[in-house]
Design a protein around this motif. Structure first.
Motif, PDB file in Angstrom:
ATOM      1  N   LEU A 133       0.830  -1.205   0.000  1.00  0.00           N
ATOM      2  CA  LEU A 133       0.000   0.000   0.000  1.00  0.00           C
ATOM      3  C   LEU A 133       0.866   1.257   0.000  1.00  0.00           C
ATOM      4  CD1 LEU A 133      -2.961   0.955   0.117  1.00  0.00           C
ATOM      5  CD2 LEU A 133      -2.767   0.945   2.619  1.00  0.00           C
ATOM      6  N   GLU A 134       1.995   1.216   0.695  1.00  0.00           N
ATOM      7  CA  GLU A 134       2.916   2.351   0.702  1.00  0.00           C
ATOM      8  C   GLU A 134       3.509   2.601  -0.683  1.00  0.00           C
ATOM      9  OE1 GLU A 134       5.710   1.403   3.734  1.00  0.00           O
ATOM     10  OE2 GLU A 134       4.274   1.694   5.374  1.00  0.00           O
ATOM     11  N   LEU A 160     -11.209 -14.562  -7.041  1.00  0.00           N
ATOM     12  CA  LEU A 160      -9.983 -13.847  -6.718  1.00  0.00           C
ATOM     13  C   LEU A 160      -9.834 -13.649  -5.209  1.00  0.00           C
ATOM     14  CD1 LEU A 160     -10.002 -11.053  -9.460  1.00  0.00           C
ATOM     15  CD2 LEU A 160      -9.232 -13.437  -9.639  1.00  0.00           C
ATOM     16  N   LYS A 161      -8.579 -13.671  -4.766  1.00  0.00           N
ATOM     17  CA  LYS A 161      -8.296 -13.309  -3.382  1.00  0.00           C
ATOM     18  C   LYS A 161      -8.607 -11.828  -3.195  1.00  0.00           C
ATOM     19  CE  LYS A 161      -6.495 -17.419  -2.662  1.00  0.00           C
ATOM     20  NZ  LYS A 161      -7.159 -18.420  -1.809  1.00  0.00           N
ATOM     21  N   TRP A 162      -8.894 -11.439  -1.983  1.00  0.00           N
ATOM     22  CA  TRP A 162      -9.339 -10.069  -1.730  1.00  0.00           C
ATOM     23  C   TRP A 162      -8.204  -9.071  -1.552  1.00  0.00           C
ATOM     24  CZ3 TRP A 162     -13.460 -11.518   2.538  1.00  0.00           C
ATOM     25  CH2 TRP A 162     -14.512 -12.175   1.919  1.00  0.00           C
ATOM     26  N   GLY A 163      -6.967  -9.541  -1.536  1.00  0.00           N
ATOM     27  CA  GLY A 163      -5.851  -8.637  -1.277  1.00  0.00           C
ATOM     28  C   GLY A 163      -5.749  -7.499  -2.276  1.00  0.00           C
ATOM     29  N   THR A 164      -5.878  -7.817  -3.567  1.00  0.00           N
ATOM     30  CA  THR A 164      -5.783  -6.779  -4.596  1.00  0.00           C
ATOM     31  C   THR A 164      -6.909  -5.767  -4.439  1.00  0.00           C
ATOM     32  OG1 THR A 164      -4.709  -8.305  -6.137  1.00  0.00           O
ATOM     33  CG2 THR A 164      -5.737  -6.332  -7.076  1.00  0.00           C
ATOM     34  N   ALA A 165      -8.124  -6.269  -4.203  1.00  0.00           N
ATOM     35  CA  ALA A 165      -9.274  -5.376  -4.018  1.00  0.00           C
ATOM     36  C   ALA A 165      -9.063  -4.450  -2.825  1.00  0.00           C
ATOM     37  CB  ALA A 165     -10.551  -6.196  -3.839  1.00  0.00           C
ATOM     38  N   SER A 166      -8.486  -4.980  -1.759  1.00  0.00           N
ATOM     39  CA  SER A 166      -8.270  -4.152  -0.569  1.00  0.00           C
ATOM     40  C   SER A 166      -7.255  -3.046  -0.841  1.00  0.00           C
ATOM     41  CB  SER A 166      -7.805  -5.015   0.608  1.00  0.00           C
ATOM     42  OG  SER A 166      -6.443  -5.382   0.492  1.00  0.00           O
ATOM     43  N   ARG A 170      -8.053   0.885  -0.479  1.00  0.00           N
ATOM     44  CA  ARG A 170      -7.364   1.603   0.597  1.00  0.00           C
ATOM     45  C   ARG A 170      -6.346   2.619   0.102  1.00  0.00           C
ATOM     46  NH1 ARG A 170      -4.601  -2.086   4.618  1.00  0.00           N
ATOM     47  NH2 ARG A 170      -4.361  -3.643   2.972  1.00  0.00           N
ATOM     48  N   ALA A 171      -5.970   2.555  -1.163  1.00  0.00           N
ATOM     49  CA  ALA A 171      -4.962   3.481  -1.682  1.00  0.00           C
ATOM     50  C   ALA A 171      -5.465   4.928  -1.600  1.00  0.00           C
ATOM     51  CB  ALA A 171      -4.627   3.132  -3.131  1.00  0.00           C
ATOM     52  N   PRO A 172      -4.609   5.864  -1.170  1.00  0.00           N
ATOM     53  CA  PRO A 172      -5.016   7.276  -1.066  1.00  0.00           C
ATOM     54  C   PRO A 172      -5.510   7.843  -2.394  1.00  0.00           C
ATOM     55  CG  PRO A 172      -2.917   6.916   0.043  1.00  0.00           C
ATOM     56  CD  PRO A 172      -3.226   5.659  -0.698  1.00  0.00           C
ATOM     57  N   VAL A 173      -4.850   7.442  -3.487  1.00  0.00           N
ATOM     58  CA  VAL A 173      -5.294   7.796  -4.842  1.00  0.00           C
ATOM     59  C   VAL A 173      -5.702   6.496  -5.529  1.00  0.00           C
ATOM     60  CG1 VAL A 173      -4.615   8.745  -7.077  1.00  0.00           C
ATOM     61  CG2 VAL A 173      -3.741   9.783  -4.965  1.00  0.00           C
ATOM     62  N   THR A 174      -6.934   6.436  -6.030  1.00  0.00           N
ATOM     63  CA  THR A 174      -7.411   5.206  -6.652  1.00  0.00           C
ATOM     64  C   THR A 174      -6.508   4.822  -7.812  1.00  0.00           C
ATOM     65  OG1 THR A 174      -9.698   5.716  -6.063  1.00  0.00           O
ATOM     66  CG2 THR A 174      -9.355   4.059  -7.778  1.00  0.00           C
TER      67      THR A 174
END
Length: 280
Positions: A133-134, A160-166, A170-174
């Motif tokens: 995310l950073e 799909l696993k949810w990691g990519t979606a999260s 959560r990213a400050p800029v989509t």
């Protein structure tokens, strides 16, 4: 859990020379496999190139693809015209900790190659997901294999696993989210070649096909509101103790991640059908 050898992934580590050396070497290998040893065709390559080279400052890029062999990354970036050996433009990628980070030497090598270790089953809020995310917060390019594991069968894209979606949510800029589907790597590096093992080197004279899809648009604010409403009107999930995401509790987050994941999976499946169509 701390971040495995994160310092080695820093662009300033030893003035960047180790990273440049590894990415140049791996990029040269990828070019050789994709262009010299095999025949690689890429549809819509310019769209990917444009977003890698010249997307708006501060806007991150996430590419997602199916996972057909252990060579998908880096060889899928080895096609003609792609800046495979450019350390600054090269992707970050989520890599399985139990495979790529088994010891100090491998950890150092893959860190120099801009890999972020992910613990399978560690959940979407594990420490290394925060690191990913950073990188997105810095406007970087991240590649993921959201199916979570290699599958060499010609089958529909799995849940799909949810990691990519999260990360998208959560990213400050989509992020710009770009789907990629490929076919042929399972022939270059089959999982069961001799004695149920992979071949010691990549095979050659194979056809590799890559389709780059158009960016998938996400109105995250609207999707979050829908998830909140949906979670209020539905039965609750078992809770894992996720931290709140703004106004979204854990149940709403689950609906949000399911929604985003299914939108991505649907696009990937359409591209998979296209890439597997026989030429007339």
């Amino acid at each position: 859990m701390g971040r495995t050898m994160e310092w080695a992934g820093n662009a300033n580590h030893l003035a960047g020379l180790p990273r440049k050396t590894v990415i140049t070497a791996v990029g040269t290998f990828a070019k050789a496999v994709a262009v010299l040893l095999n025949s690689t065709s890429v549809h819509n390559a310019d769209t990917l190139l444009n977003h890698v080279r010249s997307r708006p400052p501060g806007v991150p890029l996430i590419t997602v693809s199916n996972h057909m062999s252990t060579l998908d990354d880096p060889v899928m970036w080895g096609f003609k015209g792609f800046p495979t050996c450019n350390a600054g433009l090269q992707r970050w990628v989520l890599a399985a900790e139990d495979i790529c980070f088994k010891n100090t030497v491998l950890s150092y090598f893959f860190r120099l190659g801009k890999c972020i270790p992910i613990t399978r089953g560690g959940g979407i809020y594990q420490e290394h997901m925060t690191e990913a995310l950073e990188r997105l917060s810095d406007g970087e390019w991240l590649h993921t294999f959201p199916e979570g594991k290699v599958c060499q069968e010609d089958e529909p894209i799995r849940r799909l696993k949810w990691g990519t979606a999260s990360l998208i949510a959560r990213a400050p800029v989509t992020p710009i989210v770009m789907p990629i589907i490929h076919h042929g790597f399972e022939k270059v590096m089959p999982e069961k070649y001799i004695f149920d093992r992979r071949p010691p080197v990549p095979l050659w004279n194979k056809d590799i096909k890559i389709i780059v899809g158009e960016p998938i648009q996400f109105d995250i604010a609207k999707l979050k509101q829908t998830a909140i409403v949906t979670s209020r009107n539905s039965s609750s999930f078992s809770k894992e103790g996720w931290p709140p995401l703004g106004a979204l509790d854990e149940a709403a987050q689950r609906y949000l991640y399911i929604d985003i994941s299914e939108r991505i999976r649907s696009v990937m499946e359409k591209l998979r059908v296209i890439v597997n169509k026989p030429k007339v």
